[in-house]
Design an enzyme around this catalytic site. Sequence first.
Site, PDB file in Angstrom:
ATOM      1  N   GLY A  26       3.800   0.935  12.897  1.00 12.12           N
ATOM      2  CA  GLY A  26       5.222   0.704  13.115  1.00 12.12           C
ATOM      3  C   GLY A  26       5.840   1.886  13.844  1.00 12.12           C
ATOM      4  O   GLY A  26       5.215   2.476  14.729  1.00 12.12           O
ATOM      5  N   SER A  52       0.532  -8.472  13.487  1.00 12.22           N
ATOM      6  CA  SER A  52       0.942  -8.639  14.887  1.00 12.22           C
ATOM      7  C   SER A  52       0.758  -7.340  15.667  1.00 12.22           C
ATOM      8  O   SER A  52       0.785  -7.327  16.889  1.00 12.22           O
ATOM      9  CB  SER A  52       2.410  -9.083  14.941  1.00 12.22           C
ATOM     10  N   HIS A 108       6.649  10.958   4.211  1.00 10.80           N
ATOM     11  CA  HIS A 108       7.846  11.025   3.370  1.00 10.80           C
ATOM     12  C   HIS A 108       7.351  11.120   1.929  1.00 10.80           C
ATOM     13  O   HIS A 108       6.330  10.526   1.584  1.00 10.80           O
ATOM     14  CB  HIS A 108       8.710   9.782   3.595  1.00 10.80           C
ATOM     15  N   GLU A 231      34.763   6.447  18.765  1.00 10.04           N
ATOM     16  CA  GLU A 231      34.909   7.863  19.140  1.00 10.04           C
ATOM     17  C   GLU A 231      34.049   8.807  18.327  1.00 10.04           C
ATOM     18  O   GLU A 231      33.913   9.985  18.656  1.00 10.04           O
ATOM     19  CB  GLU A 231      36.377   8.294  18.990  1.00 10.04           C
TER      20      GLU A 231
HETATM   21  P1  NAD Z   1       7.761   0.720   9.802  1.00 11.38           P
HETATM   22  O1  NAD Z   1       8.494  -0.234   8.960  1.00 11.38           O
HETATM   23  O2  NAD Z   1       8.233   0.972  11.184  1.00 11.38           O
HETATM   24  O3  NAD Z   1       6.228   0.336   9.995  1.00 11.38           O
HETATM   25  C1  NAD Z   1       5.435  -0.083   8.958  1.00 11.38           C
HETATM   26  C2  NAD Z   1       4.118  -0.674   9.436  1.00 11.38           C
HETATM   27  O4  NAD Z   1       3.457  -1.159   8.289  1.00 11.38           O
HETATM   28  C3  NAD Z   1       4.278  -1.843  10.378  1.00 11.38           C
HETATM   29  O5  NAD Z   1       3.209  -1.822  11.290  1.00 11.38           O
HETATM   30  C4  NAD Z   1       4.141  -3.065   9.445  1.00 11.38           C
HETATM   31  O6  NAD Z   1       3.644  -4.177  10.062  1.00 11.38           O
HETATM   32  C5  NAD Z   1       3.142  -2.536   8.422  1.00 11.38           C
HETATM   33  N1  NAD Z   1       3.292  -3.168   7.091  1.00 11.38           N
HETATM   34  C6  NAD Z   1       4.442  -3.530   6.476  1.00 11.38           C
HETATM   35  N2  NAD Z   1       4.183  -4.038   5.262  1.00 11.38           N
HETATM   36  C7  NAD Z   1       2.843  -3.983   5.114  1.00 11.38           C
HETATM   37  C8  NAD Z   1       1.952  -4.371   4.068  1.00 11.38           C
HETATM   38  N3  NAD Z   1       2.404  -4.916   2.921  1.00 11.38           N
HETATM   39  N4  NAD Z   1       0.626  -4.156   4.250  1.00 11.38           N
HETATM   40  C9  NAD Z   1       0.146  -3.625   5.377  1.00 11.38           C
HETATM   41  N5  NAD Z   1       0.939  -3.247   6.412  1.00 11.38           N
HETATM   42  C10 NAD Z   1       2.275  -3.425   6.271  1.00 11.38           C
HETATM   43  O7  NAD Z   1       7.651   2.075   8.947  1.00 11.38           O
HETATM   44  P2  NAD Z   1       8.081   3.539   9.417  1.00 11.38           P
HETATM   45  O8  NAD Z   1       9.572   3.578   9.607  1.00 11.38           O
HETATM   46  O9  NAD Z   1       7.198   3.973  10.518  1.00 11.38           O
HETATM   47  O10 NAD Z   1       7.777   4.377   8.095  1.00 11.38           O
HETATM   48  C11 NAD Z   1       6.476   4.794   7.769  1.00 11.38           C
HETATM   49  C12 NAD Z   1       6.575   6.068   6.941  1.00 11.38           C
HETATM   50  O11 NAD Z   1       7.133   7.090   7.749  1.00 11.38           O
HETATM   51  C13 NAD Z   1       7.456   5.956   5.721  1.00 11.38           C
HETATM   52  O12 NAD Z   1       6.906   6.732   4.691  1.00 11.38           O
HETATM   53  C14 NAD Z   1       8.764   6.560   6.181  1.00 11.38           C
HETATM   54  O13 NAD Z   1       9.550   7.103   5.137  1.00 11.38           O
HETATM   55  C15 NAD Z   1       8.237   7.657   7.084  1.00 11.38           C
HETATM   56  N6  NAD Z   1       9.194   8.151   8.089  1.00 11.38           N
HETATM   57  C16 NAD Z   1       9.824   7.278   8.913  1.00 11.38           C
HETATM   58  C17 NAD Z   1      10.673   7.756   9.896  1.00 11.38           C
HETATM   59  C18 NAD Z   1      11.330   6.829  10.877  1.00 11.38           C
HETATM   60  O14 NAD Z   1      12.035   7.305  11.723  1.00 11.38           O
HETATM   61  N7  NAD Z   1      11.133   5.521  10.832  1.00 11.38           N
HETATM   62  C19 NAD Z   1      10.892   9.134  10.011  1.00 11.38           C
HETATM   63  C20 NAD Z   1      10.210  10.013   9.179  1.00 11.38           C
HETATM   64  C21 NAD Z   1       9.355   9.501   8.220  1.00 11.38           C
END
Ligand code: NAD
Length: 341
Positions: A26, A52, A108, A231
Amino acid sequence: MTKLYYEKDIDPALIAGRKVAIIGYGSQGHAHALNLHDSGVDIRVGLRKGSSSWSKAEEAGLRVTTIEDATQEANLIMVLLPDTEQPAVYEASIAPHLQDHDALFFAHGFNIRYDQISPPANVDVAMVAPKGPGHLVRRTYTEGGGVPSLVAVEQDASGKAKDIALSYAHALGATRAGVLETTFAEETETDLFGEQVVLCGGMTALVRAGFETLVEAGYQPESAYFECLHELKLIVDLMYEQGISGMRFSISDTAEYGDMTRGPRIIGDASRQEMLRILSDIRDGSFAEEWVAENRAGRPHFNQLREEAAKHPIEEVGANLRAMMPFVSAGRKKLQDVSGG
Ligand code: NAD
Ligand code: MG
């Protein structure tokens, strides 16, 4: 003393000697997988059968396999699934395939801090958490930069967990910007506090209350929208670039005087007391308990709140006004293009 790590502090050989599994493709997953791959690290992406993202990752030139096989093959497993999905996937598909001296990485700290995942004692548990969304982690890397990141070690089975985390952060591009050492507790608690009190909760409540106050007093909703929401970006950009004093330098003296005399009346004692209560709920685990229970129940309250919020008049007024300013939403389209699924 706070220490920041840069490229000169890192041993790139540590990550080069590992087999890395990136679990999830993701927002963060695609960025970690592609950046590490481009840094020469041996990575495979672990996904559910039928995901996907499978073909997307393959088209990007990456090797994809199941979460089980990726964990089995690798000796460093980075878990980049949504935090709410991680415990079940960990139990079913990751934990059974962990081996002695593997390293289990997170971006995280929630699931470790609140004991939703309890790794065995024979693996390293560490965090590399970029302080920015995944599409920026990828884009800044391709441009030769990096996103500042946090590293933390919860469990140091190998005696090298921190150096491995730093080496991973380096391959991700983060040492170009600076890597700060923290703990799972500090990262998790400050992250939750920030999003609840200032960045998301505090901000949206402030904007909506300001909007409602003006509209209820008889002003046009369009004026209220421009004033209380549109703003905001200008002010936030100035604060981001130059701090609060720098922002105040750019606004009128009238605005600055109103800011300094009226702001503390809006965020007064009552709000500060509430901030402390919110922080206390974060630290004693009651917020986490509430959110875990909400997810187990299928998110009834969350869905209801989301639906109600979408019906707020500020959304309709805003949608109409933004439709006349397509340039305003241009960046948002791009963000959707790169985010996974
Ligand atoms: P996301 O929601 O963008 O991606 C998650 C991925 O996991 C996707 O490919 C989805 O298809 C897959 N997925 C979802 N449910 C699933 C399941 N049950 N089984 C298998 N695969 C599954 O997640 P993200 O935002 O990239 O977050 C991932 C980690 O990174 C989290 O711990 C989040 O706290 C951390 N994080 C995110 C950000 C951010 O900007 N999004 C920033 C810093 C840290
Ligand atoms: Mg393995």
